[in-house]
Design an enzyme around this catalytic site. Structure first.
Site: not given
Ligand code: BGC
Ligand code: NOJ
Length: 849
Positions: A486
């Site tokens: 993400d």
């Molecule tokens: C985090 C991710 C997460 C994303 C969406 C980011 O700040 O680092 O792990 O998937 O937010 O919630």
């Molecule tokens: C947490 C999110 O919930 C997931 O959807 C995502 O793939 C990972 N972080 C990696 O960014």
């Protein structure tokens, strides 16, 4: 670092036993199975909610507070002027004994002080909308003890988000009713809410409080409530401000005497016409029924036994016996337990997720259900339908939905181009586990719009079409907002700290940003889709032949391996055409990866907006990333040319460290606007070269497919909680019985420190890795595929696997071999290949590598 221990595993009881309340971080547990849920820390902190941690919050919680973990269900005992709590907090009076046992859906906290023992069993009974708190007080002294007991819960005004901000309204809306030993919370019930909550105790009370300031005192904390310190309840009736519920009881205990008190925190919904029994008086009929069902020790003990039997059943579906206790306890207990929790909550509510930020993730939930489907397939089935209903007609998807409404979340929207593939991933796992193909015929809408329904099979098709229709200049998948990572925001270009990297404008128009992770994911899931089409075609042919031979059922059964038939509205030839159409797309994708996605020693990660390489030896930072190594090796892209082996070797060389495999290397040391959030984190944390436990299993599975059992095992053991528990409880910080999302990587200030425990896709992936790839028992349409991949040192082991209407006792003799099944004997008869064909009943299986 000094080796201090805070607890230990008790495998016989399936518990983790915490012996010091001052754990390096609150170590929590989850109560509840389907509707009513609670989070509970080892000092009884936490909160409860009904279905949705944001919209239907029952009790209030203060996140990231000082002190940490502030607010919960607290019992205060006053014994001759000494005030203490069984869970140590909030008063922190030193205890003579403390123990917290976190088990499967329950937590038992015991404290002793001056020869009084207070033990509280917390659990949510099956099918009940209530948290039981059974408090047992025992007088171990030689004298009569006169104790004062105060209970405490603080109500949340339902919407956990507005509860924290809209005080001009909130301070005037709070309402309660008191009836006997029950305190009712009915804020907003007078208008649009048809639900209320209550807090009850199963004996007469000697007083109560419902107004927080009156009970606690405006300038006091939970550790010094005025009413408790004075040993005198105020019998306050809340009007606005902050309603609470506190019972006051005077308890005398003879030497050796023990007494139970059943406290019950319940939630009720009423029909619109039956809301009131008199003006302003709530209809308590359902509350009385609920209370009545749990108002004695016997009833509560029965409900507790039922919960334990429920878990006996769930955990007997896959049970392994190896010579390694650390492996046994993770496979047989904790990994499966965590899978249920992530299935229930996705990423919504933990001590790192406030429960107000996120609903259920599309990709997250599809992955979670893969770790859970063997436990309760019917719930996984419903989840698949719910998720698919939030898909758009072009195959794109809402990235999240709210569990209460099941509607796609407009705040975050869609555009994450990996999302569609995960629907195949989840559905195929369901089909293989159950043999229930009727799910493919289910009529499922797009974006929950009535009239748009098509079959679930059609949803799978448009999912893959979404990838195929969104290819970039190298014929690789366009990334959209982001793929699984993400934080790799290639179309975002954000300079505004007030916008979220995930939801800000997606400048993908004209973008050349492509993802090798999606390429691998596409190949893996599209291969599954092709296999499914072919299987369905074969099955259809067999059914036709069977019908002609008048032997319809027998042949359909042997082909389908299950009892459920889909009345599939598609023809045999169109299924085969569909399979070959998709096979072509797979072949094209593989060619594209080999041509433009291979960097020489590993797979590239992506191309950016401008078409520049990401994850290449040509880059200064972020030269190699884990995701594409994992997915492209799982997809076996270029295996014959040696690409997968080289890629896995590069992972070991550049990404592996003491605590696991980092996400990329080297870490970014400056902000790259063209990459977004990934470069916003300090080095070694989160997506900037942290150990993202979620994706370590992708590499481990890649290693298993390549047959490298020693490497697979060493990667696996590094992030296996029971191994970490033994090595470093203090450094790791978070709960030692479950995986966390992220462990600080080698570039971090404190490598090995864990964060974001419980709610992570790691749970499902660890499960898939160990159950299907390491121990090697993989459900397939026609039966169980047996293909373990083990360290050379592995001894014999036995797995008992319940599969549909069959149970298999499978003993594996590795004989020092890492991979390669030489012989399978089912009930004394050699099987051909690596498949144990499905047949109802109990079977003995011997496997030699
Ligand atoms: C985090 C991710 C997460 C994303 C969406 C980011 O700040 O680092 O792990 O998937 O937010 O919630
Ligand atoms: C947490 C999110 O919930 C997931 O959807 C995502 O793939 C990972 N972080 C990696 O960014």
């Amino acid at each position: 670092m000094e080796q201090k221990r805070y607890g230990h595993f008790d495998d016989a009881h399936r518990e983790y036993v915490i012996t010091d309340p001052q754990t390096p971080w609150p170590w929590i547990n989850y109560l509840g199975n389907e509707d009513f849920f609670s989070l509970i820390s080892n000092t009884a902190g936490g909160y409860s909610f009904y279905k949705d941690a944001k919209f239907r919050r029952i009790t209030r919680y203060r996140y990231n507070n000082v002190p940490m973990d502030n607010g919960g269900r607290y019992f205060y005992l006053v014994d001759n002027g000494c005030v203490w709590n069984p869970g140590w907090k909030p008063c922190k009076t030193p205890l003579d004994f403390y123990e917290c046992r976190h088990g499967m859906g329950y937590t038992r906290i015991t404290g002793c002080k001056n020869q009084i023992e207070a033990s509280v069993l917390f659990f949510v009974p099956l099918r009940k909308w209530a948290e039981v708190q059974k408090l047992t007080l025992t007088n171990h002294s030689q004298e009569v003890k006169h104790l004062k007991l105060f209970s405490f819960e603080e109500w949340c005004l339902w919407n956990a988000a507005t509860d924290m901000e809209n005080f001009q309204r909130n301070f005037s809306t709070g309402e309660v009713e008191i009836e006997g030993s029950t305190i009712y919370h009915k804020t907003e019930y007078r208008e649009r809410r048809n639900h209320y909550a209550f807090y009850h105790v199963n004996c007469p009370i000697d007083g109560f409080d419902t107004d927080r300031e009156t009970f606690v005192g405006l300038y006091n904390g939970f550790d010094e409530p005025e009413a408790v310190l004075e040993g005198r309840p105020r019998n306050s009736h809340a009007h606005g401000w902050s309603p609470i519920a506190s019972h006051y009881l005077e308890v005398s205990l003879q030497p050796g005497e023990s007494r139970d008190f059943v406290f019950l925190l319940g939630y009720i919904e009423n029909e619109q016409e039956k809301k009131f029994t008199a003006p302003q008086v709530i209809n308590k009929e359902k509350a009385h029924q609920l209370i009545n069902s749990l108002d004695t020790t016997e009833k509560v003990d029965r409900a507790f036994r039922e919960l334990q039997e429920y878990w006996d059943g769930l955990l007997s579906i896959y049970h392994v016996r190896t010579g390694n206790d650390k492996l046994n306890r993770m496979v047989n207990i904790w990994n499966q337990y965590q899978c249920m929790v992530t299935f229930n909550f996705s990423r919504s509510a933990s001590f790192f997720e406030s429960g107000i930020g996120r609903g259920m993730g599309f990709r997250d939930s599809n992955q979670d259900l893969v770790g859970f489907v063997h436990q309760i397939p019917s719930r996984a089935r419903q989840r698949i339908i719910d998720i698919a209903s939030t898909q758009f007609p072009d195959g794109g998807c809402y990235h999240q939905y709210q569990p209460l409404t099941k509607r796609g979340n407009n705040d975050i929207g869609g555009g994450f181009n990996d999302d569609p593939c995960w629907l195949i991933f989840g559905t195929v796992a369901y089909l293989k586990e159950t043999g229930d193909f009727t799910i493919l015929d289910e009529m499922v809408p797009f974006d929950n719009q009535e009239g748009t329904e098509v079959t679930l099979f059609e949803h799978l098709k448009v999912s893959l079409d979404h990838v195929i229709r969104n290819l970039g200049p190298h014929r690789l998948p366009l990334i959209g907002r982001a793929d699984w990572n993400d934080c790799l925001n290639l179309n975002c270009f954000s300079w505004d700290p007030n916008e979220s990297f995930q939801t800000t404008e997606n400048k993908s128009e004209g973008s050349k940003a492509e993802s090798l992770m999606i390429a691998g994911l596409f190949v893996v899931t599209a291969k599954e889709y092709v296999a499914l089409c072919k299987f369905l075609a074969k099955r259809m042919r067999n059914e036709e032949l069977g019908m002609r031979n008048g032997d319809y059922l027998a042949s359909a059964e042997s082909a389908g391996g299950g009892n459920h038939h889909s009345s599939f509205l598609i023809s045999h030839s169109s299924l085969l055409e569909e399979a070959s159409r998709m096979q072509q797309a797979i072949d094209d994708m593989i060619d594209a990866v080999k041509r433009d996605g291979w960097d020489g020693e590993w797979y590239l990660r992506a191309y950016d907006y401008f078409g520049q390489k990401i994850g290449s030896h040509e880059n200064d930072e972020g030269r190699i990333f884990i995701e594409s190594q994992g997915w492209c090796t799982m997809a076996e892209i270029g295996a014959d040319e040696g690409m997968t082996a080289k890629s896995l070797d590069s992972v070991k060389k550049y990404l592996e460290c003491e605590h696991g495999i980092v996400l990329q290397n080297p870490a970014f040391t400056t902000y790259h606007v063209e990459m977004g959030e990934i470069s916003s984190y300090p080095e070694g944390y989160k997506e900037n070269a942290g150990i993202f436990c979620h994706n370590n299993p992708w590499v481990i599975i890649g290693e298993c497919i390549a047959g490298r059992g020693n490497d697979a095992w060493s990667h696996y053991a590094k992030i296996l909680p029971s191994y970490v528990e033994e090595k470093c409880q203090m450094l790791h910080k978070v709960e030692p019985y479950v995986n966390c999302q992220m462990v600080a990587g080698k570039d971090a200030a404190r490598p090995g420190e864990g964060k974001n425990s419980w709610l992570t896709g790691t749970a499902a992936w660890m499960w898939l890795t160990v159950s299907e790839y390491i121990l090697g028992i993989k459900p397939d349409y026609d039966g169980l595929l047996i293909d373990p991949c083990l360290p050379a040192t592995a001894g014999d082991y036995t797995v008992t696997r319940r599969f549909r209407d069959a149970v298999y006792d499978i003993t594996i003799h590795p004989n020092g071999s890492q991979k390669g099944v030489r012989q399978i004997i089912v009930d004394g008869t050699p099987a051909s290949g690596t498949l144990i064909p499905y047949a109802p009943g109990r079977h003995q299986v011997e496997v030699r590598l």
